[in-house]
Scaffold this motif. Structure first.
Motif, short mmCIF file in Angstrom:
data_model
loop_
_atom_site.label_atom_id
_atom_site.label_comp_id
_atom_site.label_asym_id
_atom_site.label_seq_id
_atom_site.Cartn_x
_atom_site.Cartn_y
_atom_site.Cartn_z
N TYR A 123 4.93 -6.89 6.24
CA TYR A 123 6.34 -7.35 6.10
C TYR A 123 6.41 -8.65 6.21
O TYR A 123 6.23 -9.30 7.36
N SER A 124 6.52 -9.50 5.36
CA SER A 124 6.25 -11.08 5.44
C SER A 124 7.28 -11.65 6.30
O SER A 124 6.99 -12.49 6.90
N ARG A 125 8.65 -10.88 6.35
CA ARG A 125 9.55 -11.59 7.15
C ARG A 125 9.25 -11.59 8.79
O ARG A 125 9.27 -12.81 9.25
N VAL A 126 8.80 -10.66 9.06
CA VAL A 126 8.50 -10.44 10.71
C VAL A 126 7.03 -11.20 10.87
O VAL A 126 6.49 -11.65 12.00
N LEU A 127 6.12 -11.35 10.08
CA LEU A 127 4.94 -12.16 10.14
C LEU A 127 5.05 -13.50 9.68
O LEU A 127 4.02 -14.14 10.05
N ARG A 153 0.86 -1.04 0.20
CA ARG A 153 -0.02 -0.07 -0.17
C ARG A 153 0.78 1.28 0.12
O ARG A 153 0.38 2.44 -0.10
N THR A 154 2.06 1.19 0.03
CA THR A 154 2.91 2.42 -0.02
C THR A 154 2.77 2.81 -1.74
O THR A 154 3.00 4.11 -1.67
N ARG A 185 0.94 -2.34 -4.81
CA ARG A 185 1.52 -3.50 -5.42
C ARG A 185 1.56 -4.37 -4.48
O ARG A 185 2.76 -5.10 -4.29
N GLY A 186 0.59 -4.90 -3.93
CA GLY A 186 0.36 -6.25 -3.06
C GLY A 186 -0.26 -5.45 -1.82
O GLY A 186 -0.64 -4.36 -1.61
#
Length: 381
Positions: free
Chosen positions: A230-234, A219-220, A225-226
């Motif tokens: 943040y997929s890493r921390v989630l 949403r930036t 664009r998706g």
């Protein structure tokens, strides 16, 4: 326990009409850096005075840890005589800060316009729950509420299936840190302009900003664009990993660190796996990557891993309970925990000031005061 003020804010006087967490945390930081903090309490006192445990009434542990380097006076701002005493303090102050709702302060003449008319150099700081130009302006706000409203509780609970609060007063402390940097900025600007100004720090907007740095995600962009997050921390696989006999925190991060880890683990197959070859490809496969990591860590004991990872210079750590911090060799070497003698509460354990200045260091000059301990400063004549 008193000493001459030192630190980069020595000579700054702050009238502090805050209680609970956000404001007191900010003003303690300012006090540690040398500012004179006059804590103005309502007759019922700061709520955290009643926190447990306590050695005596009104001096709870959380209060003690949020209110060093302060004086305390009790004033009922609704009482005309007490209000005049408060105004005299403000007339000689550099900063006035309050977490009382602005509309309530305006009704008794303690709004920014009124106080700055008396003292044009005053930095007037409102520590509020919500920005005062929005529809939530009058709502009450506490840490749990702001964690929930900001999206943080939902993010924290994504892997457990239910929203969860972070086990610290995150909203209070993040907003308090924001206050603690905003006020010296305003003081710096005053040195150039000669004029004070009003500052508003809302908990809600501050924590939303804090949370969305990494979680705004797709949403930036406009169009998006998706999704957000943040997929890493989630990743549900991101956690302290179970070893053969305990737990280990482990985070290879760079390409070189991952390659060294796979070599340690004797996993040439993973070292050659195209999914894990670069930061860009790893970002699309965090769940699988961390699942493989967990399986590898489970094969050895904690001490074995600590030795291997230290030799390979791969980021890692014990998983410490808070009690273990008292035996941490680094904290011991830096003198982080200190035993101090409170004039009424006896021997206390205190934490050191974490920020260090080479020429103008901060200092702990006084410990958290009993309520109204400095009453004599109100009517010195």
């Amino acid at each position: 326990m008193t000493a001459p003020a030192s630190g980069p804010l020595a000579g700054v006087r702050v009238v502090d009409m805050t209680s609970v967490g956000m404001g007191p945390y900010a003003t303690q930081i300012l006090g540690d850096m040398g500012a004179e903090i006059i804590k103005v309490e309502a007759p019922e006192g700061d709520v955290f005075r009643a926190s447990a445990p306590a050695a005596s009434p009104g001096m709870g542990a959380v209060y003690l840890n949020l209110n060093r380097n302060k004086r305390s006076v009790t004033l009922n701002a609704k009482d005309a005589d007490d209000r005049q005493r408060l105004l005299r303090l403000v007339d000689g102050a550099d900063v006035f800060i309050s977490n009382v709702r602005p509309r309530a302060l305006a009704r008794i003449g303690l709004d920014a316009a009124s106080l700055r008319a008396r003292n044009p150099r005053l930095i007037y700081c409102s520590a509020v729950g919500f920005g005062q130009d929005g529809p939530y302006a009058a709502r009450p706000a506490f840490d749990d509420i702001i964690q929930a409203m900001s999206g943080l509780a939902d993010l924290q609970g994504r892997n457990s299936g239910a929203p969860a609060y972070i086990n610290t007063i995150m909203a209070d402390k993040v907003a308090g840190l924001t206050l603690a940097y905003a006020i010296p900025m305003a003081l710096y600007e005053r040195e150039k302009s000669g004029q004070g100004q009003a500052i508003e720090v809302p908990m809600f907007e501050t924590l939303v900003s804090f949370t969305l740095i990494e979680h705004l995600g797709g949403r930036t962009f406009d169009p998006p664009r998706g999704g957000m997050g943040y997929s890493r921390v989630l990743s549900p696989e991101r956690r302290p990993y179970r070893t053969r006999d305990g737990f280990l925190a482990l985070l290879p991060y760079t390409d070189a660190q991952w390659q060294r880890f796979f070599t340690l683990a004797e996993r040439a197959d993973l070292a050659a796996d195209p999914r894990y070859a670069s930061a860009r490809t790893r970002a699309r496969h965090f769940d699988a990557l961390y699942s493989d990591l967990a399986a590898i860590v489970a094969l050895r004991g904690t001490d074995d891993w600590l030795a291997l990872l230290a030799d390979a210079d791969i980021p890692h750590s014990h998983v410490n309970p808070p009690e273990a911090l008292f035996d941490d060799p680094h904290l011991a070497a830096t003198g982080f925990f200190q035993r101090v003698e409170h004039p009424t509460e006896g021997t206390l354990t205190a934490t050191a000031i974490p920020v260090r200045f080479s020429r103008t260091p901060g200092s702990v000059r006084r410990l958290a005061p009993r309520q109204d301990a400095d009453r004599d400063m109100l009517d010195p004549d």
